[in-house]
Design a protein around this motif. Structure first.
Motif, mmCIF file in Angstrom:
data_model
loop_
_atom_site.group_PDB
_atom_site.id
_atom_site.type_symbol
_atom_site.label_atom_id
_atom_site.label_comp_id
_atom_site.label_asym_id
_atom_site.label_seq_id
_atom_site.Cartn_x
_atom_site.Cartn_y
_atom_site.Cartn_z
ATOM 1 N N VAL A 263 0.086 -0.018 -4.669
ATOM 2 C CA VAL A 263 -1.333 -0.139 -5.057
ATOM 3 C C VAL A 263 -1.731 -1.619 -5.094
ATOM 4 N N VAL A 264 -0.847 -2.457 -5.663
ATOM 5 C CA VAL A 264 -1.161 -3.885 -5.802
ATOM 6 C C VAL A 264 -1.230 -4.569 -4.439
ATOM 7 N N GLU A 265 -0.269 -4.245 -3.579
ATOM 8 C CA GLU A 265 -0.277 -4.842 -2.224
ATOM 9 C C GLU A 265 -1.585 -4.535 -1.494
ATOM 10 N N ILE A 266 -1.989 -3.274 -1.571
ATOM 11 C CA ILE A 266 -3.201 -2.845 -0.857
ATOM 12 C C ILE A 266 -4.427 -3.498 -1.491
ATOM 13 N N GLY B 237 -2.300 1.974 4.321
ATOM 14 C CA GLY B 237 -2.353 2.438 2.934
ATOM 15 C C GLY B 237 -1.027 2.924 2.401
ATOM 16 N N GLU B 238 0.089 2.562 3.074
ATOM 17 C CA GLU B 238 1.375 3.098 2.632
ATOM 18 C C GLU B 238 2.183 2.102 1.800
ATOM 19 N N SER C 233 -0.627 8.251 7.186
ATOM 20 C CA SER C 233 -0.318 9.320 8.141
ATOM 21 C C SER C 233 -0.695 10.686 7.553
ATOM 22 N N ASP C 234 -0.828 11.687 8.441
ATOM 23 C CA ASP C 234 -1.146 13.045 7.981
ATOM 24 C C ASP C 234 -0.070 13.561 7.012
ATOM 25 N N GLU C 235 1.209 13.205 7.300
ATOM 26 C CA GLU C 235 2.309 13.666 6.419
ATOM 27 C C GLU C 235 2.106 13.105 5.010
ATOM 28 N N MET C 236 1.714 11.829 4.952
ATOM 29 C CA MET C 236 1.500 11.183 3.650
ATOM 30 C C MET C 236 0.284 11.783 2.942
#
Ligand code: ADP
Length: 187
Positions: free
Chosen positions: A176-179, A172-173, A117-120
């Motif tokens: 790192v490993v999950e993505i 993408g939230e 998201s833009d906030e992220m």
């Protein structure tokens, strides 16, 4: 030769994932942002031109980034595949890339899109500003300009690649490993 694109807004984690993917799949990673920052560090003519644009959160001319991509492809004939990160960033760049690869009897094989998201985007870039010291990460106005430019110029690429059946989207939230595992399963 296979060509993969890592796509997503600034701060989505493309660079982080690219490093891991290169270790696992042995691709040649090409980040136009990293290449431009190298030119700036060298103080080359190209770097000087790029610096003002990048620091303000604007895009560098298509001809410059296309030239860098052409050189990277030419300089790595033995690569097992290419992972482009931050390129193409406009539909015009995507069209040029398609023509370039067509001339080599190749094509873009897959687009992996990491969406946050833009906030992220804001949170991550402000955090990165303290770590990497990038001028384009430091000023909230510049961050907002990059977010707006992403929506206006880069996001239309989704509709460019979708009808070709090449577009794959990942949230993408996560960690790192999950993505990384999600992307790996697509490649
Ligand atoms: P981020 O993903 O955080 O925006 P990058 O390192 O990919 O960062 O890019 C940094 C800057 O370099 C961009 O904001 C833009 O000014 C310039 N740049 C990188 N790639 C391109 C491109 N393909 N076309 C135009 N400008 C680019």
């Amino acid at each position: 030769m296979k060509y993969y694109l890592l796509f997503g807004p600034p701060g989505a984690g493309k660079g982080t994932q690219a490093k891991l993917l290169v270790e696992k799949f042995n691709f040649h990673h090409v980040s136009t942002g990293d290449l431009l920052r190298k030119e700036i560090a060298k103080g080359s003519e190209l770097g000087l031109k790029a610096k003002t644009l990048i620091d303000a959160g604007n895009f560098v001319d298509d001809s410059i980034v296309v030239g860098m991509i052409e050189s990277e492809i030419a300089a790595n004939p033995d690569a097992s595949g290419f992972l482009f990160d931050g390129f193409p960033r406009t539909v015009a760049q995507a069209e040029i890339l398609d023509k370039m690869l067509e001339g080599k009897g190749s094509q873009v094989n897959k687009v992996i899109s990491i969406i946050i998201s833009d906030e992220m985007v804001f949170q991550r870039i402000q955090h990165r500003a303290n770590i990497e010291g990038r001028k384009d990460d430091a000023d909230p106005k510049t961050i907002q300009n990059r977010i707006d430019t992403y929506h206006a110029k880069t996001e239309p690429l989704i509709e460019y690649y979708k009808p070709q059946g090449k577009y794959n989207e990942i949230c993408g939230e996560g960690t790192v490993v999950e993505i990384f595992e999600k992307i790996s399963s697509l490649l």
